[in-house]
Scaffold this motif. Sequence first.
Motif, PDB file in Angstrom:
ATOM      1  N   VAL A 130      44.368  13.665  15.377  1.00  0.00           N
ATOM      2  CA  VAL A 130      44.236  13.585  16.827  1.00  0.00           C
ATOM      3  C   VAL A 130      45.378  12.718  17.340  1.00  0.00           C
ATOM      4  O   VAL A 130      45.553  11.582  16.897  1.00  0.00           O
ATOM      5  N   ALA A 131      46.174  13.243  18.245  1.00  0.00           N
ATOM      6  CA  ALA A 131      47.383  12.546  18.690  1.00  0.00           C
ATOM      7  C   ALA A 131      47.049  11.280  19.462  1.00  0.00           C
ATOM      8  O   ALA A 131      46.106  11.245  20.256  1.00  0.00           O
ATOM      9  N   ASN A 132      47.820  10.240  19.213  1.00  0.00           N
ATOM     10  CA  ASN A 132      47.765   9.030  20.019  1.00  0.00           C
ATOM     11  C   ASN A 132      48.775   9.203  21.161  1.00  0.00           C
ATOM     12  O   ASN A 132      49.970   9.347  20.899  1.00  0.00           O
ATOM     13  N   PRO A 133      48.349   9.196  22.417  1.00  0.00           N
ATOM     14  CA  PRO A 133      49.278   9.478  23.509  1.00  0.00           C
ATOM     15  C   PRO A 133      50.205   8.323  23.864  1.00  0.00           C
ATOM     16  O   PRO A 133      51.076   8.485  24.726  1.00  0.00           O
ATOM     17  N   TYR A 134      50.046   7.181  23.200  1.00  0.00           N
ATOM     18  CA  TYR A 134      50.817   6.008  23.575  1.00  0.00           C
ATOM     19  C   TYR A 134      51.904   5.720  22.544  1.00  0.00           C
ATOM     20  O   TYR A 134      51.721   5.909  21.353  1.00  0.00           O
ATOM     21  N   ARG A 135      53.031   5.229  23.001  1.00  0.00           N
ATOM     22  CA  ARG A 135      54.202   5.031  22.157  1.00  0.00           C
ATOM     23  C   ARG A 135      53.982   3.928  21.122  1.00  0.00           C
ATOM     24  O   ARG A 135      53.149   3.045  21.294  1.00  0.00           O
ATOM     25  N   ASP A 136      54.777   4.006  20.062  1.00  0.00           N
ATOM     26  CA  ASP A 136      54.684   3.040  18.979  1.00  0.00           C
ATOM     27  C   ASP A 136      56.091   2.560  18.634  1.00  0.00           C
ATOM     28  O   ASP A 136      57.048   3.336  18.684  1.00  0.00           O
ATOM     29  N   ALA A 137      56.215   1.306  18.291  1.00  0.00           N
ATOM     30  CA  ALA A 137      57.541   0.740  18.017  1.00  0.00           C
ATOM     31  C   ALA A 137      58.093   1.140  16.656  1.00  0.00           C
ATOM     32  O   ALA A 137      59.299   1.134  16.452  1.00  0.00           O
ATOM     33  N   TYR A 138      57.224   1.523  15.719  1.00  0.00           N
ATOM     34  CA  TYR A 138      57.660   1.766  14.354  1.00  0.00           C
ATOM     35  C   TYR A 138      57.601   3.231  13.924  1.00  0.00           C
ATOM     36  O   TYR A 138      58.046   3.559  12.831  1.00  0.00           O
ATOM     37  N   ALA A 139      57.039   4.079  14.727  1.00  0.00           N
ATOM     38  CA  ALA A 139      56.900   5.476  14.330  1.00  0.00           C
ATOM     39  C   ALA A 139      56.998   6.364  15.565  1.00  0.00           C
ATOM     40  O   ALA A 139      56.495   6.014  16.640  1.00  0.00           O
ATOM     41  N   SER A 140      57.637   7.514  15.387  1.00  0.00           N
ATOM     42  CA  SER A 140      57.808   8.434  16.514  1.00  0.00           C
ATOM     43  C   SER A 140      56.551   9.217  16.825  1.00  0.00           C
ATOM     44  O   SER A 140      56.417   9.794  17.906  1.00  0.00           O
ATOM     45  N   ARG A 141      55.614   9.225  15.886  1.00  0.00           N
ATOM     46  CA  ARG A 141      54.376   9.973  16.081  1.00  0.00           C
ATOM     47  C   ARG A 141      53.231   9.210  15.436  1.00  0.00           C
ATOM     48  O   ARG A 141      53.345   8.763  14.288  1.00  0.00           O
ATOM     49  N   THR A 142      52.158   9.032  16.149  1.00  0.00           N
ATOM     50  CA  THR A 142      50.983   8.351  15.604  1.00  0.00           C
ATOM     51  C   THR A 142      49.729   9.116  15.996  1.00  0.00           C
ATOM     52  O   THR A 142      49.738   9.936  16.906  1.00  0.00           O
ATOM     53  N   GLY A 143      48.643   8.829  15.309  1.00  0.00           N
ATOM     54  CA  GLY A 143      47.400   9.523  15.615  1.00  0.00           C
ATOM     55  C   GLY A 143      46.261   9.023  14.756  1.00  0.00           C
ATOM     56  O   GLY A 143      46.348   7.936  14.150  1.00  0.00           O
ATOM     57  N   PHE A 144      45.220   9.836  14.667  1.00  0.00           N
ATOM     58  CA  PHE A 144      43.991   9.433  13.986  1.00  0.00           C
ATOM     59  C   PHE A 144      43.468  10.625  13.200  1.00  0.00           C
ATOM     60  O   PHE A 144      43.229  11.695  13.762  1.00  0.00           O
ATOM     61  N   THR A 145      43.306  10.442  11.883  1.00  0.00           N
ATOM     62  CA  THR A 145      42.857  11.540  11.047  1.00  0.00           C
ATOM     63  C   THR A 145      41.375  11.808  11.273  1.00  0.00           C
ATOM     64  O   THR A 145      40.633  10.910  11.696  1.00  0.00           O
ATOM     65  N   PRO A 146      40.919  13.023  10.979  1.00  0.00           N
ATOM     66  CA  PRO A 146      39.498  13.333  11.188  1.00  0.00           C
ATOM     67  C   PRO A 146      38.550  12.408  10.443  1.00  0.00           C
ATOM     68  O   PRO A 146      37.405  12.209  10.887  1.00  0.00           O
ATOM     69  N   ASN A 147      39.009  11.839   9.312  1.00  0.00           N
ATOM     70  CA  ASN A 147      38.132  10.942   8.555  1.00  0.00           C
ATOM     71  C   ASN A 147      38.226   9.488   9.000  1.00  0.00           C
ATOM     72  O   ASN A 147      37.769   8.582   8.313  1.00  0.00           O
ATOM     73  N   GLY A 148      38.830   9.237  10.165  1.00  0.00           N
ATOM     74  CA  GLY A 148      38.682   7.938  10.803  1.00  0.00           C
ATOM     75  C   GLY A 148      39.774   6.908  10.608  1.00  0.00           C
ATOM     76  O   GLY A 148      39.530   5.723  10.843  1.00  0.00           O
ATOM     77  N   TRP A 149      40.992   7.324  10.255  1.00  0.00           N
ATOM     78  CA  TRP A 149      42.048   6.349   9.989  1.00  0.00           C
ATOM     79  C   TRP A 149      43.205   6.513  10.969  1.00  0.00           C
ATOM     80  O   TRP A 149      43.651   7.629  11.248  1.00  0.00           O
ATOM     81  N   ALA A 150      43.700   5.389  11.476  1.00  0.00           N
ATOM     82  CA  ALA A 150      44.913   5.389  12.292  1.00  0.00           C
ATOM     83  C   ALA A 150      46.098   5.617  11.363  1.00  0.00           C
ATOM     84  O   ALA A 150      46.190   5.001  10.293  1.00  0.00           O
ATOM     85  N   VAL A 151      47.013   6.500  11.761  1.00  0.00           N
ATOM     86  CA  VAL A 151      48.170   6.811  10.933  1.00  0.00           C
ATOM     87  C   VAL A 151      49.432   6.799  11.784  1.00  0.00           C
ATOM     88  O   VAL A 151      49.408   7.082  12.976  1.00  0.00           O
ATOM     89  N   ALA A 152      50.524   6.466  11.138  1.00  0.00           N
ATOM     90  CA  ALA A 152      51.847   6.520  11.760  1.00  0.00           C
ATOM     91  C   ALA A 152      52.675   7.548  11.009  1.00  0.00           C
ATOM     92  O   ALA A 152      52.364   7.907   9.875  1.00  0.00           O
ATOM     93  N   GLY A 153      53.742   8.037  11.643  1.00  0.00           N
ATOM     94  CA  GLY A 153      54.583   9.011  10.966  1.00  0.00           C
ATOM     95  C   GLY A 153      55.695   9.516  11.852  1.00  0.00           C
ATOM     96  O   GLY A 153      55.968   8.967  12.931  1.00  0.00           O
ATOM     97  N   ASP A 154      56.324  10.598  11.387  1.00  0.00           N
ATOM     98  CA  ASP A 154      57.417  11.191  12.145  1.00  0.00           C
ATOM     99  C   ASP A 154      57.216  12.689  12.362  1.00  0.00           C
ATOM    100  O   ASP A 154      58.145  13.388  12.776  1.00  0.00           O
ATOM    101  N   GLY A 155      56.026  13.182  12.075  1.00  0.00           N
ATOM    102  CA  GLY A 155      55.748  14.601  12.216  1.00  0.00           C
ATOM    103  C   GLY A 155      55.909  15.354  10.918  1.00  0.00           C
ATOM    104  O   GLY A 155      55.326  16.410  10.730  1.00  0.00           O
ATOM    105  N   THR A 156      56.709  14.812  10.015  1.00  0.00           N
ATOM    106  CA  THR A 156      56.879  15.389   8.678  1.00  0.00           C
ATOM    107  C   THR A 156      56.125  14.572   7.648  1.00  0.00           C
ATOM    108  O   THR A 156      55.409  15.104   6.812  1.00  0.00           O
ATOM    109  N   ARG A 157      56.297  13.252   7.746  1.00  0.00           N
ATOM    110  CA  ARG A 157      55.609  12.329   6.857  1.00  0.00           C
ATOM    111  C   ARG A 157      54.564  11.536   7.640  1.00  0.00           C
ATOM    112  O   ARG A 157      54.607  11.450   8.863  1.00  0.00           O
TER     113      ARG A 157
END
Length: 297
Positions: A130-157
Amino acid sequence: MPMLLPFFALLAAAQAAPAPAPKPTAAQLAAAAPASAWGLIDAQDLLLIDFADGHRSVIWLASAFAPAHVANIRTIARSGWWNDATVYRVQDNYVTQWGDATEKKAPAAGIDRRPPAEYEWAWDAHGVAVANPYRDAYASRTGFTPNGWAVAGDGTRQWLPHCYGMVGVARDLAPDTGTGGDLYTVIGHAPRHLDRNIALVGRVIDGMGALSALPRGTGGGLGLYEDPKQRVPIKRIAIVADLPAAERPAFEYLRPNAPVFAATLEARANRGGPFFTVPAGATDLCNVMVPVRAVAR
């Protein structure tokens, strides 16, 4: 005088109008969420730490993200290897670390002594986040996995972020990845520069004060306790699933794909009430960790 009547009539009407309902907080939204919005955390993924002074901490293990390290942690807990473990490092605004302070014990039997570097993986490896709509200083893309964890990444990793309360595996220099015998938790400002450099294996979801409110160490510039008497003894570390049913604490997480979850994110980014006169319109990923609550079994 007649010209003043409309003014007083409008003033009276304004005073009689009810005040707008206060904007609910993220905590209030989560508390009001239906039971279907919550998911039960598997007791196999709960690590309990009982300290000799009676305090307790509970860690939610990230078994889907670091399966080799979590398997080691379960084996270590069940072997009794941690029976004489202590908290031996508390570095201000950084981490609290526990395990074998002597560094002389042989590793627990049956563990993988060279687990893989479980630092990152493909973006959708754990389901569509689930996409996080707010910007992050360390990752170009962030969100939340269905099993409940916040994740950071770049869309590939994708990777887990070093947020407050996250638990990682202490290690020596690469290629060492640590076995899980010595663990740490973040107790200060999120050290996101550690992302993808150390295996994160969980998150403290209860009893964080037992780890964050300890006296700070002074040794080596790393917060080590210079006097062994300062070390905080641990009475027991156990997997909750191994405890008698009546002794097992239980916890739920708010499902990121539940409709109410998006509302909690917005509430954290743009807090309401008379104190917050300017909406922020942003929030750090580490300030929107998935809500977790204790439940009766």
